[in-house]
Design a protein around this motif. Structure first.
Motif, PDB file in Angstrom:
ATOM      1  N   SER A  92       9.920  -3.011   2.357  1.00 40.37           N
ATOM      2  CA  SER A  92       9.533  -1.777   2.020  1.00 40.37           C
ATOM      3  C   SER A  92       8.524  -2.952   1.192  1.00 40.37           C
ATOM      4  CB  SER A  92      10.305  -1.066   1.451  1.00 40.37           C
ATOM      5  OG  SER A  92      10.990  -1.345   0.004  1.00 40.37           O
ATOM      6  N   PRO A  93       7.106  -1.837   1.001  1.00 41.33           N
ATOM      7  CA  PRO A  93       5.788  -2.191   0.501  1.00 41.33           C
ATOM      8  C   PRO A  93       6.470  -2.237  -1.168  1.00 41.33           C
ATOM      9  CG  PRO A  93       5.001  -0.669   2.282  1.00 41.33           C
ATOM     10  CD  PRO A  93       6.922  -0.534   2.326  1.00 41.33           C
ATOM     11  N   TRP A  94       7.884  -1.021  -1.755  1.00 34.04           N
ATOM     12  CA  TRP A  94       7.810  -1.568  -2.709  1.00 34.04           C
ATOM     13  C   TRP A  94       7.953  -2.909  -3.501  1.00 34.04           C
ATOM     14  CZ3 TRP A  94       5.619   2.395  -5.512  1.00 34.04           C
ATOM     15  CH2 TRP A  94       5.840   3.692  -4.924  1.00 34.04           C
ATOM     16  N   PRO A 157       2.321   2.600   0.113  1.00 37.67           N
ATOM     17  CA  PRO A 157       3.619   2.850  -0.512  1.00 37.67           C
ATOM     18  C   PRO A 157       4.396   4.272  -0.704  1.00 37.67           C
ATOM     19  CG  PRO A 157       1.828   1.867  -1.930  1.00 37.67           C
ATOM     20  CD  PRO A 157       1.792   1.988  -0.431  1.00 37.67           C
TER      21      PRO A 157
END
Length: 334
Positions: A92-94, A157
């Motif tokens: 995930s972008p996070w 995100p």
């Protein structure tokens, strides 16, 4: 009523300089959210990215005394690592932008160990060579970076629970708030580092490295720590910002970013924490007004550098520091 007003005035004056600067920066940072303009929010997100990048460079240049051209290299490498982690490995972008920052922090140690063995002048060349090598790899290592085409289609995100979208990073206001939270955390950590005993050691090595060595300080270890911390935050900034762009390509290493960082730190005042942040907001907004004429923008950059060298050799922060010293001397003079 008058007593209450006087007490309020005393409370205002009792704020420390850091607290007053923090309030000013907070007002600047929150201003784009009140405009309702997506364009202003996008420029504000870039300004926040520049604020973290410039503060990272300020940690190396202003406080440690090492002029580094590697910050844009780390910003780009962090962006590519985050993009690859998401596009190829499904992160995930996070999590991906944190991985990008961790990677650049470790990479800075590997680069810094040999780079810090040479003179300060040679360190500049090594740091510039690193950025140029990273640019070359981004264009030539096609199997990994996709070459000039870059890595498109990066997700923003977001937070989704089931079928319900709670946080949409595609929305400019939402992403600006995400970027603002990250910038506040990054700048807060760097500020705490500068105000800690480690920050005082970095300043001591900047002012007189030989004297610091004579006091038993392992100068190279502290320089390497600052170099790694600055690289990690630069990498995280690049890793987060490319999810807003939706693509990463070799233009992430554009010399424009290096020019902007140097101008921000020089005009803000190397070694001054708050004025460099303010300069990042101002100098990100002004070029946008001249976007219709790129050549005029380059002329403006040159004029700013020449003007800063002639009128404000210590930058705006240096000017304020000298003004405060003069006022203090007048107050204490009998």
């Amino acid at each position: 009523m008058m007593t209450r007003a006087l007490n309020g005035g005393r409370a205002t004056r009792s704020l420390s300089p850091d607290a007053r600067w923090c309030v000013c920066v907070a007002i600047l940072a929150l201003a784009p959210t009140l405009t309702g303009s997506n364009y202003v929010l996008n420029v504000g997100s870039l300004a926040l990215a520049f604020a973290v990048l410039a503060t990272s460079l300020n940690l190396i240049f202003g406080f440690t005394g090492l002029l580094s051209f590697a910050q844009i290299g780390f910003w780009g490498v962090g962006a590519y690592v985050a993009a690859i982690a998401t596009a190829d490995y499904g992160l995930s972008p996070w999590l991906a932008f944190v991985v990008g920052g961790a990677f650049t922090g470790v990479l800075a140690i590997l680069v810094g160990i040999p780079a810090l063995r040479v003179s300060r002048a040679s360190f500049v060349i090594v740091s510039l060579s690193f950025t140029l090598l990273a640019t070359l790899l981004s264009r030539s290592w096609i199997d990994v970076t996709r070459g000039p085409l870059g890595i498109p289609g990066l997700p923003a995100p977001s937070i989704t629970i089931g079928d319900k979208l709670l946080l949409d990073g595609h929305d400019p206001l939402t992403f600006y708030c995400i970027m603002l939270g990250f910038a506040a955390l990054a700048l807060g950590i760097i500020f705490a580092l500068i105000r800690s005993p480690i920050g005082r050691i970095l300043l001591a090595t900047n002012q007189n490295e030989a004297l610091a060595r004579s006091q038993g300080i392992n100068v190279k270890h502290y320089q390497l720590l600052a170099f790694s911390v600055a690289a990690a935050f630069s990498g995280m900034t690049g890793g987060l910002y490319i999810f807003h762009l939706g693509i990463v390509d070799p233009s992430i290493f554009d010399t424009y970013y290096s020019e902007m960082l140097l101008i921000i730190v020089i005009l803000g005042g190397a070694g001054n924490f708050w004025t460099v942040i303010v300069a990042a907001f101002v100098l990100t907004a002004v070029p946008e007004l001249l976007r219709f004429d790129p050549e005029l923008r380059l002329v403006m950059f040159g004029a700013v550098l020449v003007g800063a060298a002639l009128v404000l050799p210590g930058g705006f922060g240096g000017y304020l520091r000298e003004a405060n010293l003069k006022r203090w001397r007048k107050e204490v003079r009998p």
